[in-house]
Design a protein around this motif. Structure first.
Motif, PDB file in Angstrom:
ATOM      1  N   ARG A 105     -39.123 -73.965   6.965  1.00 52.81           N
ATOM      2  CA  ARG A 105     -39.248 -74.510   4.745  1.00 52.81           C
ATOM      3  C   ARG A 105     -39.345 -75.586   4.706  1.00 52.81           C
ATOM      4  O   ARG A 105     -39.567 -75.278   2.944  1.00 52.81           O
ATOM      5  CB  ARG A 105     -37.370 -73.907   5.548  1.00 52.81           C
ATOM      6  CG  ARG A 105     -37.083 -73.520   4.186  1.00 52.81           C
ATOM      7  CD  ARG A 105     -37.575 -72.297   3.508  1.00 52.81           C
ATOM      8  NE  ARG A 105     -36.669 -71.745   1.965  1.00 52.81           N
ATOM      9  CZ  ARG A 105     -35.644 -71.062   2.172  1.00 52.81           C
ATOM     10  NH1 ARG A 105     -34.989 -70.378   3.460  1.00 52.81           N
ATOM     11  NH2 ARG A 105     -34.968 -71.329   0.343  1.00 52.81           N
ATOM     12  N   ASP A 106     -39.175 -76.542   5.103  1.00 53.53           N
ATOM     13  CA  ASP A 106     -39.404 -77.967   4.632  1.00 53.53           C
ATOM     14  C   ASP A 106     -40.754 -77.766   3.703  1.00 53.53           C
ATOM     15  O   ASP A 106     -41.192 -78.951   2.264  1.00 53.53           O
ATOM     16  CB  ASP A 106     -39.171 -79.291   5.101  1.00 53.53           C
ATOM     17  CG  ASP A 106     -37.271 -79.143   5.562  1.00 53.53           C
ATOM     18  OD1 ASP A 106     -36.968 -79.419   4.850  1.00 53.53           O
ATOM     19  OD2 ASP A 106     -37.973 -80.232   6.308  1.00 53.53           O
ATOM     20  N   ALA A 107     -41.844 -77.509   4.617  1.00 51.62           N
ATOM     21  CA  ALA A 107     -42.834 -77.296   3.841  1.00 51.62           C
ATOM     22  C   ALA A 107     -43.415 -77.034   2.192  1.00 51.62           C
ATOM     23  O   ALA A 107     -43.469 -76.945   1.453  1.00 51.62           O
ATOM     24  CB  ALA A 107     -44.207 -76.448   5.021  1.00 51.62           C
ATOM     25  N   ILE A 108     -42.410 -75.610   2.180  1.00 48.05           N
ATOM     26  CA  ILE A 108     -42.709 -74.680   1.036  1.00 48.05           C
ATOM     27  C   ILE A 108     -41.635 -75.965  -0.061  1.00 48.05           C
ATOM     28  O   ILE A 108     -42.191 -75.654  -1.814  1.00 48.05           O
ATOM     29  CB  ILE A 108     -41.688 -73.331   0.992  1.00 48.05           C
ATOM     30  CG1 ILE A 108     -41.946 -72.464  -0.140  1.00 48.05           C
ATOM     31  CG2 ILE A 108     -40.342 -73.783   1.421  1.00 48.05           C
ATOM     32  CD1 ILE A 108     -43.742 -72.284  -0.651  1.00 48.05           C
ATOM     33  N   ALA A 129     -33.363 -72.274  -3.631  1.00 45.74           N
ATOM     34  CA  ALA A 129     -32.063 -71.285  -4.301  1.00 45.74           C
ATOM     35  C   ALA A 129     -32.500 -70.380  -4.597  1.00 45.74           C
ATOM     36  O   ALA A 129     -31.711 -69.220  -3.779  1.00 45.74           O
ATOM     37  CB  ALA A 129     -31.202 -71.908  -5.051  1.00 45.74           C
ATOM     38  N   HIS A 130     -33.576 -69.721  -5.532  1.00 49.23           N
ATOM     39  CA  HIS A 130     -34.458 -68.749  -5.379  1.00 49.23           C
ATOM     40  C   HIS A 130     -34.435 -67.538  -4.595  1.00 49.23           C
ATOM     41  O   HIS A 130     -34.757 -66.465  -4.135  1.00 49.23           O
ATOM     42  CB  HIS A 130     -35.032 -68.917  -6.809  1.00 49.23           C
ATOM     43  CG  HIS A 130     -35.658 -67.538  -7.566  1.00 49.23           C
ATOM     44  ND1 HIS A 130     -36.908 -67.965  -7.942  1.00 49.23           N
ATOM     45  CD2 HIS A 130     -35.322 -66.304  -6.674  1.00 49.23           C
ATOM     46  CE1 HIS A 130     -36.740 -66.791  -8.227  1.00 49.23           C
ATOM     47  NE2 HIS A 130     -36.355 -65.426  -7.554  1.00 49.23           N
ATOM     48  N   LEU A 131     -35.201 -68.946  -3.488  1.00 48.40           N
ATOM     49  CA  LEU A 131     -36.343 -68.363  -2.303  1.00 48.40           C
ATOM     50  C   LEU A 131     -34.702 -68.063  -1.869  1.00 48.40           C
ATOM     51  O   LEU A 131     -35.283 -66.973  -1.260  1.00 48.40           O
ATOM     52  CB  LEU A 131     -37.242 -69.528  -1.807  1.00 48.40           C
ATOM     53  CG  LEU A 131     -37.412 -69.176  -0.693  1.00 48.40           C
ATOM     54  CD1 LEU A 131     -38.725 -68.378  -0.345  1.00 48.40           C
ATOM     55  CD2 LEU A 131     -38.120 -70.164   0.087  1.00 48.40           C
ATOM     56  N   ARG A 148     -32.612 -63.187   1.137  1.00 46.00           N
ATOM     57  CA  ARG A 148     -31.711 -62.929   1.565  1.00 46.00           C
ATOM     58  C   ARG A 148     -31.704 -60.672   0.885  1.00 46.00           C
ATOM     59  O   ARG A 148     -31.498 -60.401   1.381  1.00 46.00           O
ATOM     60  CB  ARG A 148     -29.779 -63.245   0.733  1.00 46.00           C
ATOM     61  CG  ARG A 148     -29.850 -64.223   1.874  1.00 46.00           C
ATOM     62  CD  ARG A 148     -28.947 -65.233   1.125  1.00 46.00           C
ATOM     63  NE  ARG A 148     -28.825 -65.986   2.233  1.00 46.00           N
ATOM     64  CZ  ARG A 148     -27.650 -67.177   1.701  1.00 46.00           C
ATOM     65  NH1 ARG A 148     -27.145 -67.025   0.646  1.00 46.00           N
ATOM     66  NH2 ARG A 148     -27.371 -68.540   2.684  1.00 46.00           N
ATOM     67  N   ALA A 149     -32.374 -60.739  -0.011  1.00 48.14           N
ATOM     68  CA  ALA A 149     -32.764 -59.664  -0.692  1.00 48.14           C
ATOM     69  C   ALA A 149     -33.365 -58.818   0.433  1.00 48.14           C
ATOM     70  O   ALA A 149     -33.077 -57.069   0.171  1.00 48.14           O
ATOM     71  CB  ALA A 149     -32.674 -59.582  -2.396  1.00 48.14           C
ATOM     72  N   ILE A 150     -33.962 -59.199   0.978  1.00 46.21           N
ATOM     73  CA  ILE A 150     -35.233 -58.188   1.443  1.00 46.21           C
ATOM     74  C   ILE A 150     -34.419 -58.097   2.658  1.00 46.21           C
ATOM     75  O   ILE A 150     -34.358 -57.196   3.278  1.00 46.21           O
ATOM     76  CB  ILE A 150     -36.550 -59.267   1.214  1.00 46.21           C
ATOM     77  CG1 ILE A 150     -37.099 -59.265   0.516  1.00 46.21           C
ATOM     78  CG2 ILE A 150     -37.422 -58.182   2.720  1.00 46.21           C
ATOM     79  CD1 ILE A 150     -38.241 -60.183   0.219  1.00 46.21           C
ATOM     80  N   HIS A 168     -39.581 -64.411  -5.287  1.00 46.07           N
ATOM     81  CA  HIS A 168     -40.489 -65.476  -5.576  1.00 46.07           C
ATOM     82  C   HIS A 168     -41.287 -65.398  -4.552  1.00 46.07           C
ATOM     83  O   HIS A 168     -40.910 -64.581  -3.626  1.00 46.07           O
ATOM     84  CB  HIS A 168     -39.108 -66.493  -4.335  1.00 46.07           C
ATOM     85  CG  HIS A 168     -40.023 -67.592  -4.746  1.00 46.07           C
ATOM     86  ND1 HIS A 168     -41.083 -68.091  -4.083  1.00 46.07           N
ATOM     87  CD2 HIS A 168     -39.683 -69.251  -5.276  1.00 46.07           C
ATOM     88  CE1 HIS A 168     -41.121 -69.423  -4.784  1.00 46.07           C
ATOM     89  NE2 HIS A 168     -40.717 -69.611  -5.255  1.00 46.07           N
ATOM     90  N   PRO A 169     -42.123 -65.641  -5.220  1.00 44.15           N
ATOM     91  CA  PRO A 169     -43.748 -65.810  -4.033  1.00 44.15           C
ATOM     92  C   PRO A 169     -43.766 -65.734  -2.515  1.00 44.15           C
ATOM     93  O   PRO A 169     -44.325 -65.056  -1.492  1.00 44.15           O
ATOM     94  CB  PRO A 169     -44.507 -65.711  -4.823  1.00 44.15           C
ATOM     95  CG  PRO A 169     -44.162 -66.341  -6.664  1.00 44.15           C
ATOM     96  CD  PRO A 169     -42.859 -66.015  -6.345  1.00 44.15           C
ATOM     97  N   ALA A 170     -42.669 -66.536  -2.477  1.00 51.92           N
ATOM     98  CA  ALA A 170     -42.944 -66.792  -1.124  1.00 51.92           C
ATOM     99  C   ALA A 170     -41.870 -66.196  -0.161  1.00 51.92           C
ATOM    100  O   ALA A 170     -42.382 -66.006   0.731  1.00 51.92           O
ATOM    101  CB  ALA A 170     -42.546 -68.321  -1.188  1.00 51.92           C
ATOM    102  N   ALA A 171     -41.496 -65.436  -1.241  1.00 53.90           N
ATOM    103  CA  ALA A 171     -40.283 -64.578  -0.146  1.00 53.90           C
ATOM    104  C   ALA A 171     -40.985 -63.201   0.552  1.00 53.90           C
ATOM    105  O   ALA A 171     -40.374 -62.729   1.193  1.00 53.90           O
ATOM    106  CB  ALA A 171     -38.946 -64.286  -1.370  1.00 53.90           C
ATOM    107  N   ILE A 172     -41.703 -63.155  -0.989  1.00 55.63           N
ATOM    108  CA  ILE A 172     -42.763 -61.700  -0.736  1.00 55.63           C
ATOM    109  C   ILE A 172     -43.775 -62.004   0.526  1.00 55.63           C
ATOM    110  O   ILE A 172     -43.940 -60.341   1.279  1.00 55.63           O
ATOM    111  CB  ILE A 172     -43.661 -60.867  -1.647  1.00 55.63           C
ATOM    112  CG1 ILE A 172     -42.716 -60.559  -2.849  1.00 55.63           C
ATOM    113  CG2 ILE A 172     -44.288 -60.764  -1.829  1.00 55.63           C
ATOM    114  CD1 ILE A 172     -43.143 -61.006  -4.255  1.00 55.63           C
ATOM    115  N   ASN A 173     -44.165 -62.745   0.210  1.00 54.12           N
ATOM    116  CA  ASN A 173     -45.221 -63.461   1.165  1.00 54.12           C
ATOM    117  C   ASN A 173     -44.467 -63.215   3.140  1.00 54.12           C
ATOM    118  O   ASN A 173     -45.718 -63.270   4.296  1.00 54.12           O
ATOM    119  CB  ASN A 173     -46.551 -64.279   0.968  1.00 54.12           C
ATOM    120  CG  ASN A 173     -47.190 -64.162  -0.682  1.00 54.12           C
ATOM    121  OD1 ASN A 173     -46.877 -62.597  -0.610  1.00 54.12           O
ATOM    122  ND2 ASN A 173     -47.576 -65.411  -0.943  1.00 54.12           N
ATOM    123  N   ALA A 174     -43.414 -64.274   2.925  1.00 57.21           N
ATOM    124  CA  ALA A 174     -42.695 -63.844   3.838  1.00 57.21           C
ATOM    125  C   ALA A 174     -42.578 -62.531   4.850  1.00 57.21           C
ATOM    126  O   ALA A 174     -42.014 -62.697   5.704  1.00 57.21           O
ATOM    127  CB  ALA A 174     -41.601 -64.581   3.894  1.00 57.21           C
TER     128      ALA A 174
END
Length: 333
Positions: A113-116, A176-178, A183-185, A226-232
């Motif tokens: 997570r520190d990377a993002i 925080a947005h990520l 969490r929503a996913i 957040h795009p990173a949440a989609i890609n995760a």
């Protein structure tokens, strides 16, 4: 491998150079880039330019007669790639973390997570509205600004990577947005369905979710999820986001570069789908050409009369028969 120095792209002139993560100049002797059509030695190719740079360290003879390192744009992968060649010992000691930072910046994916978070921080440094750097950094042409960003952040990269918490003020809000999106996913508030045969992920987002500022590469944009949440949440490289009037299709950046770690379905031309939708819908749809970094199909004006299932049906039908419109391995001028 001799000592190299960073020289801003617009000041290279006749200096023999290696270009990382970008396009060569007439005086370039070596290119280390995953960009489409890049003349990077084939045996060095990898998903990220940073990984290519690390591979090149094992081939010191490639750098004979080269004096300078440069790049024509500033982003996380470019910053890491330049750092690898300029400070190989420090880079090798932090290889996994540096590659993860480059991955987070280019692909919006991460192992740690520190990377993002660091990718968000680097984007903030490059944003004139949020950057803690001297405002003079952002004066002049883009080439001048790009050169200054490299000169200012290359010496700070070890500090950033070793102590990500120290840059918390730069990544806190976007992180925080990520978290909210992940969490929503996880809870099913945002649903994710995959159509493997089309390399397509379909995300359905409550219409009440509002757009928030996010970053891709070092570019600010607005996204409800957040795009990173989609890609995760998916390994698919084509994403359909069903979100009322903000619905869109996006082709991920992995499909623009010479991606190596898995087969990639060729990009279609989303402009053809936009034309089809404009024939049947009251909204005006528009799309980017297939050579854009992350082409999107989106509603440009008006309100769509299509329900989510109608949009999805049109997208899936198009992708089933769409012709390839992009080949990152073709040479480019």
């Amino acid at each position: 491998m001799g000592s190299l120095r960073f020289v801003p792209y617009h000041l290279l002139g006749d200096i023999p150079n290696v270009i990382v993560d970008g396009g060569p100049t007439p005086s370039t002797r070596l290119t280390l880039s995953h960009w489409p059509g890049s003349p990077t030695p084939h045996d060095l190719l990898d998903d990220l330019s940073a990984q290519i740079a690390f591979r090149a360290l094992d081939r010191p003879e490639l750098f004979d007669g080269i004096d300078a390192v440069s790049n024509n744009h500033f982003d996380q992968d470019g910053l890491v790639s330049a750092f690898v060649l300029l400070h190989p010992d420090d880079a090798r000691a932090r290889r996994d973390r540096l590659v993860d930072l480059a991955r987070a910046g280019d692909f919006a994916t991460f192992v740690d997570r520190d990377a993002i978070r660091l990718a968000f921080a680097v984007a903030a440094f490059a944003d004139p509205e949020r950057s803690p750097l001297d405002p003079a950094t952002f004066e002049g042409t883009y080439d001048e600004q790009c050169g200054r960003l490299y000169e200012l952040l290359l010496p700070r990269l070890v500090e950033l990577v070793d102590a990500p918490a120290e840059s918390r003020s730069l990544w806190r809000d976007e992180d925080a947005h990520l978290t909210e999106s992940l969490r929503a996913i996880d809870r099913g508030v945002i649903t994710v369905e995959e159509v493997p045969s089309l390399d397509l992920a379909v995300l359905t987002v409550p219409e009440s979710w509002s757009q928030q500022i996010t970053s891709r590469f070092t570019i600010s944009r607005s996204d409800a999820v957040h795009p990173a949440a989609i890609n995760a949440s998916t390994q698919c490289f084509r994403v359909l986001l069903l979100h009322g009037q903000h619905s869109r299709v996006e082709l991920r950046y992995e499909t623009w570069v010479m991606f190596r770690s898995r087969p990639v379905m060729p990009r279609p031309d989303l402009r053809l789908l936009a034309a089809r939708l404009n024939d049947i819908d009251s909204a005006t749809w528009a799309a980017d050409p297939p050579g854009a970094l992350t082409p999107t199909l989106r509603i440009e004006a008006g309100d769509t009369a299509l329900d989510p299932s109608g949009v999805r049906g049109q997208v899936e039908q198009f992708l089933t028969t769409a012709a390839p419109a992009w080949d990152p391995y073709l040479p480019r001028e």
